[in-house]
Design an enzyme around this catalytic site. Structure first.
Site, PDB file in Angstrom:
ATOM      1  N   HIS A  90      -7.713 -33.725  17.263  1.00 33.35           N
ATOM      2  CA  HIS A  90      -6.496 -33.388  18.018  1.00 33.35           C
ATOM      3  C   HIS A  90      -6.033 -34.512  18.956  1.00 33.35           C
ATOM      4  CE1 HIS A  90      -6.563 -29.480  16.290  1.00 33.35           C
ATOM      5  NE2 HIS A  90      -7.407 -28.893  17.120  1.00 33.35           N
ATOM      6  N   HIS A 136      -0.715 -25.229  18.808  1.00 35.82           N
ATOM      7  CA  HIS A 136      -2.052 -24.655  18.699  1.00 35.82           C
ATOM      8  C   HIS A 136      -2.151 -23.293  19.392  1.00 35.82           C
ATOM      9  CE1 HIS A 136      -6.398 -24.643  18.321  1.00 35.82           C
ATOM     10  NE2 HIS A 136      -6.370 -25.821  17.719  1.00 35.82           N
ATOM     11  N   GLU A 159      -1.821 -23.140  12.364  1.00 36.76           N
ATOM     12  CA  GLU A 159      -1.226 -24.408  12.795  1.00 36.76           C
ATOM     13  C   GLU A 159      -0.530 -25.079  11.620  1.00 36.76           C
ATOM     14  OE1 GLU A 159      -4.709 -26.496  14.599  1.00 36.76           O
ATOM     15  OE2 GLU A 159      -5.543 -24.503  14.403  1.00 36.76           O
TER      16      GLU A 159
HETATM   17  C1  BGC Z   1      -9.744 -26.736  14.585  1.00 34.85           C
HETATM   18  C2  BGC Z   1     -11.071 -26.187  15.029  1.00 34.85           C
HETATM   19  C3  BGC Z   1     -11.253 -26.491  16.476  1.00 34.85           C
HETATM   20  C4  BGC Z   1     -10.115 -25.915  17.243  1.00 34.85           C
HETATM   21  C5  BGC Z   1     -10.213 -26.349  18.686  1.00 34.85           C
HETATM   22  C6  BGC Z   1      -8.679 -26.093  15.381  1.00 34.85           C
HETATM   23  O1  BGC Z   1      -7.447 -26.627  15.034  1.00 34.85           O
HETATM   24  O2  BGC Z   1      -9.523 -26.537  13.215  1.00 34.85           O
HETATM   25  O3  BGC Z   1     -12.121 -26.732  14.277  1.00 34.85           O
HETATM   26  O4  BGC Z   1     -12.457 -26.016  16.963  1.00 34.85           O
HETATM   27  O5  BGC Z   1      -8.909 -26.369  16.737  1.00 34.85           O
HETATM   28  O6  BGC Z   1      -9.790 -25.403  19.513  1.00 34.85           O
END
Ligand code: BGC
Length: 374
Positions: free
Chosen positions: A133, A207, A339
Site C-alpha cells: 500500500h 480501502h 478494493e
Molecule cells: C490486503 C491485506 C492487508 C490489508 C491491510 C488489504 O488490501 O490485501 O493483505 O492486510 O489490506 O489492511
C-alpha cells in the site's frame, strides 16, 4: 465550524433518524469542519457530504479517507457502514488502512523491487518481506488539499496531493486528484486522476472496511463478485503470476454467504485476501464488479468500476485490538474490503494489465458504491 455551501442547501438537522424526512427538506450539502492536527502541526479538515435523500459521507483530508458512510436500512434508519475512528489521534496512532486512498501502488510489490525501462527501483519493505500500500508513509498518511467541486450529480469534494519524485522510492512526480461525489441516486462515486513527469507504476484504490449491519461479523453478508478468475498468491500475499478459474471455494459468481466456505482458505490467518479478475465486456468501462447484501438491515451495496480487478479482503487481521468509533472493538472478520484496482504486483507480471503511467498520459478510474435496500 466553517460551512461551504457550493450550490447546495445546508443540511441543517437532517441527520438521523429518517432519511425520508431529510429527502423533503434539502437538496444536499457540503460541510467543512476542523479535524485536528498532524504531529507536525498540519491542519486536517473533514468534509461531510449529505445528498438529497439524507445519506451522509464524511471524508477527511488526512489520507483522503472515508471515515463515515451513513446509509438507510429497510426501515429508513441511517447507520454508519464503514469502520474507522472518531478522532485524528487514533488514526495517527496507526490503523489498518480504514477508508483511505491507497497508493501510489495499492497492495503488494514483491520484495519491494521492480525494473522499469531498464532501471531497478527499491521500495520500503513495510510488510515483510514485501512492500504494501505505497510504503511506510504512503498517500494514506499525507494531508491532501481539498476543494468543494460543483457537480449536478450531488455534493462533491475533490482532494489533491502531489507526491514528489522519489517519494517512498517511486520514480516521477505524481499529481493525484480524487473526487468523492455523493449522488442523488445514493451512490458514493470516487473518481481518480493522476499524471506524472516520469514513467512510474500507479494503482490507486479506496480501502473502506464495510459492515452493512454496522456491527458484528460479516460472515453472513451475502456476496456476489462478477469474476470467473482470480490471481492466486503465495504465503506472503504475492501473486504467483497465474490467472486461475475460481473453484468452489473462491467462486462468488452466485450470491454466497462470505462465511460459507471461508474456513477452507487456511494459512496465517486464513480467509479471503485475493484479487478477482473482473468479467468485462470492454476493458476500462464501468461495469458491475460486486454486490453485497445484509439481510437483517436489508442494506445492499453494489460496486461498479472501470478497474480490471477487485481485492476481496475479509478483515482477517482484525483481532479486537483496534477500538474504533463509539468504542466499538473491531474483532476478527468484522468487516470486508472490496478494493477496485489493477492486479497486485502487476509491475512484476507483464501478463497482467499494465500499471505503468508515462509522461503525457492520464491515469483515470471511476468506482461507484451504490446503496439500496431490499
Ligand atoms: C490486503 C491485506 C492487508 C490489508 C491491510 C488489504 O488490501 O490485501 O493483505 O492486510 O489490506 O489492511
Amino acid at each position: 465550524m466553517a460551512c461551504v455551501a457550493a450550490g447546495f442547501l445546508l443540511a441543517g438537522a437532517a441527520t438521523e433518524p429518517s432519511a425520508i424526512a431529510a429527502k423533503k427538506r434539502n437538496k444536499g450539502s457540503v460541510k467543512k469542519e476542523a479535524f485536528g492536527k498532524t504531529k507536525d502541526g498540519k491542519a486536517v479538515e473533514a468534509y461531510t457530504l449529505v445528498n438529497k435523500n439524507g445519506l451522509k459521507a464524511r471524508i477527511i483530508t488526512y489520507g483522503a479517507m472515508l471515515t463515515e458512510m451513513h446509509v438507510p436500512d429497510k426501515d429508513g434508519l441511517l447507520g454508519d457502514v464503514v469502520l474507522g475512528h472518531d478522532n485524528l489521534e487514533n488514526y495517527l496512532d496507526g490503523h489498518p488502512y480504514f477508508g483511505v486512498t491507497t497508493g501510489r501502488v495499492a497492495n503488494r510489490i514483491a520484495k519491494g523491487k521492480f525494473i522499469l525501462d531498464g532501471k531497478e527501483y527499491t521500495l520500503a519493505l513495510n510488510n515483510d518481506p514485501n512492500h504494501l500500500h505505497g510504503g511506510t508513509e504512503g498517500i494514506d498518511k499525507k494531508v491532501w488539499s481539498a476543494r468543494v467541486s460543483r457537480s449536478k450529480a450531488g455534493p462533491a469534494v475533490a482532494f489533491s496531493y502531489t507526491s514528489p519524485d522519489g517519494e517512498e522510492g517511486y520514480p516521477g512526480r505524481l499529481k493525484m486528484k480524487v473526487t468523492y461525489t455523493l449522488t442523488d441516486d445514493d451512490e458514493l462515486q470516487i473518481e481518480y486522476l493522476a499524471t506524472t513527469d516520469k514513467a512510474t507504476p500507479v494503482n490507486l484504490t479506496n480501502h473502506a472496511y464495510w459492515n452493512l449491519a454496522g456491527k458484528g461479523t460479516i460472515l453472513d453478508h451475502v456476496l456476489q463478485i462478477n469474476a470467473d478468475h482470480y490471481t492466486p498468491v503465495d504465503a506472503t500475499g504475492i501473486p504467483t503470476g497465474e490467472i486461475l478459474k475460481v473453484d468452489d471455494v473462491m467462486s462468488f459468481i452466485k450470491p454466497t454467504a462470505i462465511g460459507a466456505r471461508i474456513d477452507k482458505i487456511t494459512g496465517e490467518p486464513g480467509g479471503y485476501d485475493h484479487n478477482y479478475c473482473l468479467n468485462k465486456k470492454e476493458s476500462g468501462k464501468l461495469s458491475l464488479a460486486a454486490r453485497v447484501e445484509e439481510s437483517t438491515s436489508g442494506r445492499v451495496l453494489e460496486i461498479f468500476t472501470t478497474e480490471p480487478g477487485i481485492q476481496l479482503y475479509t478483515g482477517n487481521f482484525l483481532d479486537g485490538t483496534e477500538v474504533g468509533k463509539g468504542g466499538q472493538k473491531y474483532e476478527f472478520r468484522n468487516a470486508l474490503c472490496l478494493e477496485a484496482q489493477h492486479f497486485p504486483d502487476s509491475i512484476n507480471h507483464p501478463q497482467f494489465p499494465n500499471t505503468v503511467l508515462r509522461q503525457k498520459q492520464k491515469y483515470t478510474q471511476t468506482t461507484i458504491h451504490k446503496f439500496s435496500v431490499r
